[in-house]
Enzyme design. Structure first.
Site, PDB file in Angstrom:
ATOM      1  N   HIS A  54       0.955  -1.225  -0.093  1.00  0.00           N
ATOM      2  CA  HIS A  54       0.371  -0.045   0.128  1.00  0.00           C
ATOM      3  C   HIS A  54       0.769   0.992  -0.025  1.00  0.00           C
ATOM      4  O   HIS A  54       0.211   2.586   0.498  1.00  0.00           O
ATOM      5  CB  HIS A  54      -1.108  -0.259   1.272  1.00  0.00           C
ATOM      6  N   TYR A 343       1.111  -5.227  11.493  1.00  0.00           N
ATOM      7  CA  TYR A 343       1.057  -3.526  10.701  1.00  0.00           C
ATOM      8  C   TYR A 343       1.784  -3.304  11.514  1.00  0.00           C
ATOM      9  O   TYR A 343       2.484  -1.737  11.460  1.00  0.00           O
ATOM     10  CB  TYR A 343       0.041  -3.546  11.323  1.00  0.00           C
TER      11      TYR A 343
END
Length: 478
Positions: A54, A343
């Protein structure tokens, strides 16, 4: 030499104070212009590593408003009270490629929202599809690498993708959607997003419901005559510019928040595993014969303010599905469990260990209800290592997506998907192409035949001596 005038001095350091700067840069005993050294040292460090996935993105601020009472299933402060508003920031992104790539690449698209609630930050980390390529987190690095550039040529190489898909048939469902018109870029304003995972919404007494929530664009996917709006090939930032300019002129994009709810006692009876991220919660489209899990609208997200400084306000954003608030708990989904580690770990690498100046703490609401032996048996089965192996549902969901397209969208929609698949398969070597056809034979004999005929026709055409183009290793994926 005389110093520069203070009013012409650049602002140096964090203090912002102006001061006379000597114009000499070195003397006989070495450098003395500490301001130049400071500027150079700041320049050398002003960039941070791009995201592992991303990397290409944009963002904007907005607010979320509760539009329906869902207190019967929810004890989350942010969602209690019709009309209650919460400020938020949203980041849109592509997935596999680097920061300078195009918005319009055939790729998964991300939509992450950070809600600034009174009980801490709550992150919704979503994709534009309600399911994913894999259910075993150990496969994630290989899956992402298969979507990236060839390590030898540094070009996109569809052969790497097909090598992964044929060895991991749970990816077939996602692969079909990615090669349909759903996989091409609309605009960020028309993108719907799905958290994909099951979460638990926990009540004060410890009881809970499995939930899947998503944001449906109020503008919808902009299909025109069955096809998607085309992205300007000369403008790789098409969607980024579209979002920014729309907000600037007051044309604020909005999304309706919806939730699907499953009582844990009903989960074993649904006919599929709601903790398997390669499957979606059926809203009534497909698969046929499986229970429909209806959705309830409960809120509206509106983006109404652009950022002032992209680097500090968007690039430094840190999202994680582990950023939860009281009343929300993660499910047993193996991919979700892995993401809750990956994450924050990625943020520590990218932003440093102190990127959370004041770490948020949330009160745990334990799920204490005894749901009986049937539920416990089901849970142990669907989270076991054996469940990561291929099984019939992997082909069933892909098969029914292919078969429902003429009714769900149009015959032309299905035909374009087949054409895109053929163009992607054709550059591969014969052995890989055969493996692809054999894999799709387990999905649908008709689809396998169409892919074989279409891809081999492309191969034959490019093999002609007078063909204007030939298949090159690592050519762009279509």
């Amino acid at each position: 030499m005389a110093p520069n005038a203070a009013d012409k001095c650049p602002v140096m350091g964090n203090s912002g104070e102006k001061c006379p700067v000597m114009s000499s840069s070195t003397q006989s005993r070495g450098p003395r212009d500490i301001y130049t050294l400071e500027a150079l040292s700041h320049f050398n460090r002003e960039k941070i590593p791009e995201r592992a996935v991303h990397a290409k993105g944009t963002g904007a601020y907005g607010e979320f408003e509760v539009t329906a009472d869902i207190s019967d299933i929810c004890n989350i402060d942010m969602l209690l009270g019709v009309g209650k508003k919460t400020q938020c920031v949203t980041r849109f992104s592509t997935t596999g490629l680097e920061r300078g790539s195009s918005d319009g690449v055939r790729d998964l698209k991300g939509m992450a929202v950070k809600f600034f609630t009174e009980q801490g930050d709550w992150d919704w980390v979503s994709l534009n599809f309600p399911f994913f390529f894999i259910r075993d987190p150990a496969k994630f690095p290989d899956m992402i690498h298969s979507q990236r550039r060839d390590p030898q040529t540094n070009l996109l190489n569809p052969n790497m993708t097909w090598d992964f898909v044929t060895k991991n048939p749970e990816a077939l469902h996602m692969t079909l959607l990615q090669h349909s018109d759903f996989g091409t870029m609309f605009t960020w304003r028309t993108l719907s997003s799905y958290v994909g995972h099951a979460f638990k919404w926990v009540m004060p007494d410890g009881s809970f419901k499995y939930v899947h929530f998503f944001l449906a664009s109020d503008r919808g996917p902009n299909f025109t005559d069955g096809s998607t709006a085309k992205v300007d090939p000369n403008d790789p930032d098409f969607a980024t510019k579209d979002l920014f300019e729309a907000i600037e002129r007051g044309d604020y994009p909005s999304w309706t928040a919806n939730v699907q709810v499953v009582d844990p006692k009903d989960a074993p009876k649904l006919g599929f595993n709601i903790l398997d991220l390669t499957k979606h919660w059926n809203l009534g489209t497909y698969p046929k014969g499986l229970d429909t899990i209806p959705s309830r609208p409960f809120g509206k997200l509106t983006l109404n303010r652009n950022v002032k400084d992209y680097f500090s306000e968007v690039e430094k954003l840190a999202f994680s599905p582990s950023n939860l608030v009281p009343g929300v708990e993660p499910s047993e989904d193996p991919i979700l469990q892995a993401r809750m580690f990956a994450y924050p770990d990625a943020q520590r690498y990218r932003l440093g260990i102190d990127h959370l100046k004041a770490p948020l703490r949330r009160k745990e609401t334990a799920c204490q209800h005894d749901l009986g032996p049937e539920f416990e048996k089901w849970l142990s089965q669907v989270t076991s290592e054996a469940w990561s192996h291929p099984h019939e549902d992997d082909y069933k969901f892909a098969r029914e997506y292919y078969e429902v397209l003429p009714e769900f969208r149009s015959q032309e929609f299905q035909d374009r998907m087949v054409e895109n698949l053929c163009k992607s398969i054709a550059p591969g070597p014969e052995e890989l192409r055969k493996r692809v056809y054999d894999t799709f034979e387990l999905v649908s004999s008709e689809l396998a035949r169409r892919l074989r005929e279409g891809a081999e026709a492309i191969v034959a055409e490019k093999a002609r001596p007078d063909s204007p183009s030939r298949a090159q290793p690592g050519q762009l994926r279509l």
